[in-house]
Scaffold this active site. Structure first.
Site, mmCIF file in Angstrom:
data_model
loop_
_atom_site.group_PDB
_atom_site.id
_atom_site.type_symbol
_atom_site.label_atom_id
_atom_site.label_comp_id
_atom_site.label_asym_id
_atom_site.label_seq_id
_atom_site.Cartn_x
_atom_site.Cartn_y
_atom_site.Cartn_z
ATOM 1 C CE1 TYR A 193 -3.002 -3.051 0.345
ATOM 2 C CE2 TYR A 193 -3.224 -2.620 2.685
ATOM 3 C CZ TYR A 193 -3.522 -3.383 1.580
ATOM 4 O OH TYR A 193 -4.353 -4.479 1.704
ATOM 5 C CG HIS A 214 -1.131 -8.782 -0.019
ATOM 6 N ND1 HIS A 214 -0.756 -7.462 0.005
ATOM 7 C CD2 HIS A 214 -2.468 -8.764 -0.152
ATOM 8 C CE1 HIS A 214 -1.823 -6.686 -0.100
ATOM 9 N NE2 HIS A 214 -2.879 -7.462 -0.205
ATOM 10 C CB SER A 217 -13.902 -5.016 0.231
ATOM 11 O OG SER A 217 -12.753 -4.339 -0.203
ATOM 12 N N PRO A 218 -15.888 -5.295 3.405
ATOM 13 C CG PRO A 218 -16.083 -4.847 5.688
ATOM 14 C CD PRO A 218 -15.072 -4.893 4.571
ATOM 15 C CG LEU A 219 -18.753 -1.164 4.651
ATOM 16 C CD1 LEU A 219 -18.282 0.178 5.178
ATOM 17 C CD2 LEU A 219 -20.198 -1.409 5.061
ATOM 18 N N GLY A 220 -18.332 -3.507 0.317
ATOM 19 C CA GLY A 220 -18.334 -3.504 -1.139
ATOM 20 C C GLY A 220 -17.619 -2.300 -1.723
ATOM 21 N NE ARG A 221 -12.553 -3.545 -4.370
ATOM 22 C CZ ARG A 221 -12.882 -4.826 -4.530
ATOM 23 N NH1 ARG A 221 -14.152 -5.139 -4.753
ATOM 24 N NH2 ARG A 221 -11.988 -5.772 -4.466
ATOM 25 N N GLY A 222 -17.338 0.527 -0.523
ATOM 26 C CA GLY A 222 -18.155 1.713 -0.314
ATOM 27 C C GLY A 222 -19.507 1.673 -0.991
ATOM 28 C CG PHE A 223 -21.740 -0.054 -4.979
ATOM 29 C CD1 PHE A 223 -21.265 0.573 -6.110
ATOM 30 C CD2 PHE A 223 -23.073 -0.437 -4.956
ATOM 31 C CE1 PHE A 223 -22.097 0.819 -7.202
ATOM 32 C CE2 PHE A 223 -23.909 -0.198 -6.039
ATOM 33 C CZ PHE A 223 -23.416 0.443 -7.158
#
Length: 330
Positions: free
Chosen positions: A56, A125, A205-211
Site C-alpha cells: 500500500y 498477501h 471490503s465488507p462494505l463492497g468498496r463503499g458501494f
C-alpha cells in the site's frame, strides 16, 4: 468495543478491525492529518485490529502507521502483508513473490517502517503459484521462531493452499473479500476449509468498496486516481444493476433503524463468530458510523431473509479488473 477470538488458537481482537489501505492509495487523494486523526479515533473507540501491507503506497501506509503508533504500539494488534511486488516505475504493474529470501527481505522492511520489533499477524498477501506454498510458510514460520512475528495468515488463498499451509505451521487467519455482494468464501470452499482448521476469516471490503453504504450514486463521482473507476462492478450496465442491490439494502436498513453500511457490517458479523470484518476508511465520520454497527443485532430469521434477497451471484461484474484476477484464489 466488543471483541472476538481470532481463530481457534489466536488472541482476542476488536470485533471490527480497521483497513488502512485507503489512507495512502487507491481511493483518491489522501489527507495525512485526517488519516492520523482517524487512527487516533480508532484507538478511542477500541478498534485496535489494524490492517496494512507493504504494497500500500507502496510502503507509505506502513510508514504512516509507524509514525502514529510511536509510544503506543502495545495498544494495537498490528497486521501487515507481503507478497505483492510493485514496480517503482509503473504503479499499475505488479507481480507476486513467495520466495523464502523475499519473505525475509519483506519482514525486515515492514518492521523498520512500522517502527516495531514484532508484527502481530503476518500475511502472505497473495499465493505465488511458482513457489510451493510449503516453502513460503516454512520461511514465515522461522520468523515466528525468531520472535519477529506472532501469528501467520494467508490472503485470497484457495482451500487447497490453506490445507497445504497448515501442514507446515498453524494459520491463524485468512483474509478474503466477503460482503453482501461478494460471497466467494462460501461458494469456493475457503470458508469451509478455514472452519476445518480453526482459522478466522478476516473480511476485507465488507462494505463492497463503499458501494453498499449507498453513498456512491454515479461512477463519475470518483476522483481520477480512484481505482474504482476501472472496477467492473462500478462501470456501465454493471453499475446500474448493482444500484438495485443497494436500494434493497437501504430499504432493509430503514426498517431496521440503521444505515445501509451498518446493516452490511451487521450481516457479516452475524455470519459466524469466526468472521471479523475490517472496513476501511480514512475519515472519522465513517469510522464512527462503522463502529456503531456492532450494536445492530440481526436475528437468524433476518439473516435468512437478507440471504434470500442477496444470493451469492447477485452482483453484476467481476470483483477485480482482468489484470488482477490472476492474483486471487491461488
Amino acid at each position: 468495543m466488543k471483541t472476538r477470538q481470532l481463530g481457534t488458537h489466536g488472541p482476542q481482537v476488536s470485533l471490527l478491525g480497521l483497513g488502512c489501505m485507503g489512507m495512502s492509495e487507491f481511493y483518491g487523494a489522501g489527507d495525512e492529518k485526517e488519516s492520523i486523526a482517524t487512527l487516533e479515533r480508532a484507538l478511542e473507540l477500541g478498534i485496535t485490529f489494524w490492517d496494512t501491507s507493504d504494497a500500500y503506497g507502496p510502503h507509505t501506509n506502513e510508514e504512516l502507521l509507524g509514525r502514529t503508533l510511536a509510544g503506543r504500539r502495545d495498544q494495537v494488534f498490528l497486521a501487515t502483508k507481503f507478497g505483492i511486488v510493485r514496480d517503482p516505475n509503473d504503479p499499475t504493474k505488479r507481480g507476486i513473490s513467495g520466495r523464502p529470501e523475499y519473505v525475509r527481505q519483506s519482514v525486515e522492511g515492514s518492521l523498520r517502517r512500522l517502527k516495531t520489533d514484532v508484527i502481530d499477524l503476518y500475511y502472505q498477501h497473495r499465493v505465488d503459484q511458482t513457489v510451493p506454498i510449503e516453502e513460503t510458510i516454512g520461511a514465515m514460520a522461522r520468523l515466528v521462531e525468531e520472535g519477529k512475528v506472532r501469528y501467520l495468515g494467508l490472503s485470497e488463498a484457495s482451500a487447497e493452499s490453506i490445507r497445504k499451509a497448515v501442514s507446515v505451521h498453524p494459520i491463524t487467519a485468512l483474509q478474503s473479500e466477503y460482503s453482501l455482494w461478494t460471497r466467494d468464501p462460501e461458494t469456493t470452499g475457503t470458508l469451509a476449509a478455514c472452519r476445518e482448521h480453526g482459522i478466522a476469516l478476516v473480511a476485507y471490503s465488507p462494505l463492497g468498496r463503499g458501494f453498499l453504504t449507498g453513498a456512491i450514486t454515479r461512477p463519475e463521482d470518483f476522483a481520477e486516481d480512484d481505482y474504482r473507476r476501472l472496477n467492473p462492478r462500478f462501470v456501465g450496465e454493471n453499475f446500474q444493476k448493482n444500484v438495485a442491490i443497494v436500494d434493497k439494502v437501504k430499504t432493509f436498513a430503514a426498517d431496521k433503524g440503521c444505515t445501509p453500511g451498518q446493516l452490511a457490517l451487521a450481516w457479516v458479523l452475524a455470519k459466524g463468530e469466526d468472521i471479523i470484518p475490517i472496513p476501511g476508511t480514512k475519515r472519522r465520520t465513517y469510522l464512527d458510523e462503522n463502529a456503531a454497527a456492532v450494536d445492530v443485532v440481526l436475528s437468524a430469521a433476518e439473516v435468512a431473509e437478507i440471504d434470500a434477497i442477496f444470493p451469492p451471484d447477485s452482483a453484476a461484474g467481476e470483483r477485480y479488473q482482468a489484470n488482477m484476477m490472476g492474483f486471487i484464489n491461488a
